[in-house]
Design a protein around this motif. Sequence first.
Motif, PDB file in Angstrom:
ATOM      1  N   GLU A 161      -4.481   5.718  14.530  1.00  0.00           N
ATOM      2  CA  GLU A 161      -5.580   5.034  13.622  1.00  0.00           C
ATOM      3  C   GLU A 161      -5.887   6.513  12.882  1.00  0.00           C
ATOM      4  O   GLU A 161      -6.277   6.175  11.592  1.00  0.00           O
ATOM      5  CB  GLU A 161      -6.625   5.085  14.524  1.00  0.00           C
ATOM      6  CG  GLU A 161      -6.538   3.628  15.642  1.00  0.00           C
ATOM      7  CD  GLU A 161      -5.798   3.746  16.887  1.00  0.00           C
ATOM      8  OE1 GLU A 161      -6.018   2.600  17.454  1.00  0.00           O
ATOM      9  OE2 GLU A 161      -5.185   4.806  16.854  1.00  0.00           O
ATOM     10  N   ALA A 214      -5.918   5.710   8.723  1.00  0.00           N
ATOM     11  CA  ALA A 214      -7.310   5.914   7.911  1.00  0.00           C
ATOM     12  C   ALA A 214      -6.812   6.874   6.565  1.00  0.00           C
ATOM     13  O   ALA A 214      -7.774   6.867   6.006  1.00  0.00           O
ATOM     14  CB  ALA A 214      -8.178   6.846   8.881  1.00  0.00           C
ATOM     15  N   GLU A 215      -5.875   7.464   6.443  1.00  0.00           N
ATOM     16  CA  GLU A 215      -5.488   8.286   5.412  1.00  0.00           C
ATOM     17  C   GLU A 215      -5.031   7.296   4.248  1.00  0.00           C
ATOM     18  O   GLU A 215      -5.030   7.428   2.905  1.00  0.00           O
ATOM     19  CB  GLU A 215      -4.493   9.167   5.596  1.00  0.00           C
ATOM     20  CG  GLU A 215      -4.729  10.289   6.573  1.00  0.00           C
ATOM     21  CD  GLU A 215      -5.615  11.328   5.848  1.00  0.00           C
ATOM     22  OE1 GLU A 215      -5.827  11.739   4.833  1.00  0.00           O
ATOM     23  OE2 GLU A 215      -6.438  12.031   7.088  1.00  0.00           O
ATOM     24  N   TRP A 216      -4.547   5.953   4.598  1.00  0.00           N
ATOM     25  CA  TRP A 216      -4.087   5.261   3.572  1.00  0.00           C
ATOM     26  C   TRP A 216      -4.576   3.796   3.497  1.00  0.00           C
ATOM     27  O   TRP A 216      -4.459   3.166   2.699  1.00  0.00           O
ATOM     28  CB  TRP A 216      -2.690   4.806   4.142  1.00  0.00           C
ATOM     29  CG  TRP A 216      -1.891   6.116   4.540  1.00  0.00           C
ATOM     30  CD1 TRP A 216      -1.669   6.652   5.517  1.00  0.00           C
ATOM     31  CD2 TRP A 216      -1.510   7.052   3.490  1.00  0.00           C
ATOM     32  NE1 TRP A 216      -0.883   7.746   5.576  1.00  0.00           N
ATOM     33  CE2 TRP A 216      -0.764   8.238   4.031  1.00  0.00           C
ATOM     34  CE3 TRP A 216      -1.513   7.049   1.939  1.00  0.00           C
ATOM     35  CZ2 TRP A 216      -0.105   9.139   3.533  1.00  0.00           C
ATOM     36  CZ3 TRP A 216      -0.869   8.361   1.468  1.00  0.00           C
ATOM     37  CH2 TRP A 216      -0.354   9.413   2.324  1.00  0.00           C
ATOM     38  N   PHE A 217      -5.480   3.459   4.413  1.00  0.00           N
ATOM     39  CA  PHE A 217      -5.989   2.158   4.363  1.00  0.00           C
ATOM     40  C   PHE A 217      -7.839   2.033   4.725  1.00  0.00           C
ATOM     41  O   PHE A 217      -8.126   3.142   5.401  1.00  0.00           O
ATOM     42  CB  PHE A 217      -5.522   1.170   5.458  1.00  0.00           C
ATOM     43  CG  PHE A 217      -4.156   0.873   5.434  1.00  0.00           C
ATOM     44  CD1 PHE A 217      -3.704  -0.289   4.699  1.00  0.00           C
ATOM     45  CD2 PHE A 217      -3.073   1.487   6.201  1.00  0.00           C
ATOM     46  CE1 PHE A 217      -2.336  -0.440   4.567  1.00  0.00           C
ATOM     47  CE2 PHE A 217      -1.669   1.138   5.861  1.00  0.00           C
ATOM     48  CZ  PHE A 217      -1.196   0.336   5.179  1.00  0.00           C
ATOM     49  N   PRO A 218      -8.345   1.180   4.014  1.00  0.00           N
ATOM     50  CA  PRO A 218      -9.905   1.302   4.449  1.00  0.00           C
ATOM     51  C   PRO A 218     -10.048   1.133   5.772  1.00  0.00           C
ATOM     52  O   PRO A 218      -9.282   0.430   6.597  1.00  0.00           O
ATOM     53  CB  PRO A 218     -10.466   0.093   3.528  1.00  0.00           C
ATOM     54  CG  PRO A 218      -9.195  -0.199   2.526  1.00  0.00           C
ATOM     55  CD  PRO A 218      -8.123   0.107   3.184  1.00  0.00           C
ATOM     56  N   GLU A 219     -11.186   1.404   6.123  1.00  0.00           N
ATOM     57  CA  GLU A 219     -11.607   1.480   7.613  1.00  0.00           C
ATOM     58  C   GLU A 219     -11.556   0.038   8.220  1.00  0.00           C
ATOM     59  O   GLU A 219     -10.959   0.014   9.418  1.00  0.00           O
ATOM     60  CB  GLU A 219     -12.884   2.036   7.848  1.00  0.00           C
ATOM     61  CG  GLU A 219     -13.349   2.025   9.357  1.00  0.00           C
ATOM     62  CD  GLU A 219     -14.784   2.755   9.601  1.00  0.00           C
ATOM     63  OE1 GLU A 219     -15.478   2.692  10.550  1.00  0.00           O
ATOM     64  OE2 GLU A 219     -15.370   3.297   8.525  1.00  0.00           O
ATOM     65  N   ALA A 220     -11.989  -0.925   7.437  1.00  0.00           N
ATOM     66  CA  ALA A 220     -12.106  -2.271   8.011  1.00  0.00           C
ATOM     67  C   ALA A 220     -10.687  -2.823   8.075  1.00  0.00           C
ATOM     68  O   ALA A 220     -10.510  -3.796   9.044  1.00  0.00           O
ATOM     69  CB  ALA A 220     -12.797  -3.091   7.107  1.00  0.00           C
ATOM     70  N   GLU A 221      -9.532  -2.588   7.563  1.00  0.00           N
ATOM     71  CA  GLU A 221      -8.170  -2.885   7.828  1.00  0.00           C
ATOM     72  C   GLU A 221      -7.403  -2.044   8.923  1.00  0.00           C
ATOM     73  O   GLU A 221      -6.321  -2.510   9.270  1.00  0.00           O
ATOM     74  CB  GLU A 221      -7.536  -2.567   6.430  1.00  0.00           C
ATOM     75  CG  GLU A 221      -7.953  -3.519   5.257  1.00  0.00           C
ATOM     76  CD  GLU A 221      -7.377  -3.374   3.967  1.00  0.00           C
ATOM     77  OE1 GLU A 221      -6.076  -2.706   4.072  1.00  0.00           O
ATOM     78  OE2 GLU A 221      -7.718  -3.564   2.940  1.00  0.00           O
ATOM     79  N   ILE A 222      -8.114  -1.026   9.354  1.00  0.00           N
ATOM     80  CA  ILE A 222      -7.220  -0.229  10.342  1.00  0.00           C
ATOM     81  C   ILE A 222      -6.596  -0.998  11.559  1.00  0.00           C
ATOM     82  O   ILE A 222      -5.685  -0.804  11.898  1.00  0.00           O
ATOM     83  CB  ILE A 222      -7.879   1.119  10.751  1.00  0.00           C
ATOM     84  CG1 ILE A 222      -7.911   2.082   9.409  1.00  0.00           C
ATOM     85  CG2 ILE A 222      -7.162   1.797  11.710  1.00  0.00           C
ATOM     86  CD1 ILE A 222      -8.918   3.199   9.494  1.00  0.00           C
ATOM     87  N   THR A 262       0.871  -1.323   0.031  1.00  0.00           N
ATOM     88  CA  THR A 262      -0.117  -0.100  -0.096  1.00  0.00           C
ATOM     89  C   THR A 262       0.814   1.329  -0.003  1.00  0.00           C
ATOM     90  O   THR A 262       1.936   1.132   0.832  1.00  0.00           O
ATOM     91  CB  THR A 262      -0.929   0.138   1.255  1.00  0.00           C
ATOM     92  OG1 THR A 262      -1.788  -1.056   1.034  1.00  0.00           O
ATOM     93  CG2 THR A 262      -1.933   1.381   1.407  1.00  0.00           C
TER      94      THR A 262
END
Length: 213
Positions: A55, A59-67, A39
């Motif tokens: 977190e 959240a700027e780089w990953f979907p919420e579910a992956e955080i 990513t």
Amino acid sequence: MEGMSSHPLTVGFDLDMTLIDSRRGIHAAYQALSAETGTYIDADLVVTRLGPPLETELAEWFPEAEIPAMRDRYREIYPTYAIEPSTAMAGAAEAVAAVRRLGGRAIVVTAKNQPDAVRHLVHLGIEPDAVIGWLWAEAKAEALREYGASVYVGDHVGDVRGALTAGALSVAVPTGPISADELRAAGADVILTDLTEFPAWLEGYAAGVAAGA
């Protein structure tokens, strides 16, 4: 709960960009996470906005579910990549020592997770009386009140808000991503150029308190 009666002078310090310059270490950790996950993460950009919780940046780089998974993995690799390259800010050790010299207690209150905060301080030989992690902005007031801190030193507007929420004097240093003007506008009571000015300021502050000013 420990109050001011047993420790008449308790000073809280933020960690990242207040006591330690963690930019190189955090940069390396994000680069490693980027390489591992495939990513794209602009680590140069990340280190210009340190302060908020992990977190928030993820959240700027990953979907919420992956955080949650990315947060856990980042913390797993953080000690490997981030501790060694990070350095003490100018005057950091002396600032903590200045509190002790006056018979006071120095605590660190940070949004960083507590184990890594302790690792940084041990690595750099900075020894506060307590380290409290996981707290950001107004939530920092929880620890500041618990320990009876009358002063909180930080580099971010979130630190100013934490101090003011706790009823502590907000001492700000523009050594992080926030300018002196922004810190002043946020309500900081005192602006120092950096921590090298802190011991002299603290002596004057303590003398004023002793004199009932």
